[in-house]
Scaffold this active site. Structure first.
Site, PDB file in Angstrom:
ATOM      1  N   ASP A   7       0.863  -1.171   0.000  1.00 33.36           N
ATOM      2  CA  ASP A   7       0.000   0.000   0.000  1.00 33.36           C
ATOM      3  C   ASP A   7       0.917   1.244   0.000  1.00 33.36           C
ATOM      4  OD1 ASP A   7      -2.271   1.719   0.504  1.00 33.36           O
ATOM      5  OD2 ASP A   7      -1.586   1.805   2.583  1.00 33.36           O
ATOM      6  N   ASP A   9      -0.383   5.062   0.743  1.00 30.95           N
ATOM      7  CA  ASP A   9      -0.740   6.070   1.759  1.00 30.95           C
ATOM      8  C   ASP A   9      -0.633   5.501   3.167  1.00 30.95           C
ATOM      9  OD1 ASP A   9      -1.489   8.541   0.440  1.00 30.95           O
ATOM     10  OD2 ASP A   9      -3.037   7.333  -0.528  1.00 30.95           O
ATOM     11  N   GLY A  50     -10.410   6.884  -0.669  1.00 34.83           N
ATOM     12  CA  GLY A  50     -10.623   7.622  -1.909  1.00 34.83           C
ATOM     13  C   GLY A  50     -10.921   9.086  -1.627  1.00 34.83           C
ATOM     14  N   ASP A 175      -1.291  -0.423   6.212  1.00 33.66           N
ATOM     15  CA  ASP A 175      -1.258   0.352   7.458  1.00 33.66           C
ATOM     16  C   ASP A 175      -2.627   0.463   8.125  1.00 33.66           C
ATOM     17  OD1 ASP A 175      -2.232   2.126   5.378  1.00 33.66           O
ATOM     18  OD2 ASP A 175      -2.105   3.715   6.882  1.00 33.66           O
TER      19      ASP A 175
END
Ligand code: XBP
Ligand code: MG
Length: 231
Positions: A7, A9, A50, A175
């Site tokens: 991932d 972010d 998003g 995360d």
């Protein structure tokens, strides 16, 4: 272990609090809107994956009609992404400590590196290039290709398809709870590297939970892949 899908972010980079949040606030300002997201408010809004979806949900909560949101959200989001790219170019977004050493070790051992993010391609590629050097990850699946956001597994399923590998030989690194659920739903074992925003999330089903990449190396990830995590 043949590959690791990361991932972006909150995982590879500290992007949210001092990155996207700041850029969203600049976008509000530029469009003459009085909304501002403080650190705590943004933490709650992160439950909605998003950027566009987050804006819609927030502005709906503020009583903005759908017809107005349909006009303002795309403009806000485009501006947010522009401002975020400027923060990236200015070197204001940092990789999380320990990421570079781990990526180097994995590559050195022939483990392939891929990305599955719900973020927009417009900023994902420049960010990865800036933080880690060009061409390190393949495939890079973004929210542009996987419009149904995490916790839906589609970004991970597309990354697996791009790798041409079975889920059993691939590990995910996330995360957040949304990311963990998405990875598990794609059949992947998942290691969680929690951060300040996600430390109190439910990480049931993770193969391993740590606070920093400095606690991870190839051997630790191999063991995590074997252990899988409880159902
Ligand atoms: C990240 C997101 C993204 C970013 C902003 O979730 O939800 O929306 O906050 O990026 P994850 P965009 O780490 O689970 O992929 O504005 O480009 O959506
Ligand atoms: Mg994340």
């Amino acid at each position: 272990m043949d590959a690791v899908i990361f991932d972006v972010d909150g995982t590879l980079g500290d992007t949210e609090r001092d990155g996207h949040r700041v850029a969203f606030n600049l976008a509000f300002e530029e469009l003459g809107l009085a909304y501002r997201w403080d650190v705590e408010t943004y933490g709650k809004l992160l439950e909605i994956t998003g950027g566009r979806q987050r804006l819609h949900a927030y502005l709906e909560g503020q009583g903005m009609a759908q017809v107005e949101r349909d006009d303002v959200v795309p403009r806000l989001h485009t501006r947010k992404n522009e401002r975020f790219q400027e923060l990236v170019a200015d070197g204001r977004i940092e990789p999380r400590p320990g990421t570079t050493a781990l990526l180097d070790e994995l590559e050195g051992a022939g483990v392939r590196l891929a990305v599955a993010t719900t973020g927009s391609r417009a900023w994902v590629e420049p960010l990865l290039d800036r933080l880690f050097g060009p061409g390190r990850f393949s495939p890079v699946v973004t929210g542009d290709e996987a419009p149904v956001r995490k916790p839906d597994p589609s970004a991970y399923l597309q990354a697996l398809e791009g790798l041409g590998l079975a889920a059993s030989s691939v590990l995910a690194v996330e995360d957040s709870n949304n990311g963990l659920v998405a990875a598990r739903a794609a059949g992947l074992a998942c290691v969680v590297v929690a951060n300040d925003y996600t430390a109190d999330h439910d990480f049931h089903g993770a193969a391993l939970v740590v606070d920093t990449f400095e606690d991870l190396d190839l051997a630790t990830l191999e063991r995590a892949l074997m252990s899988k995590g409880e159902d």
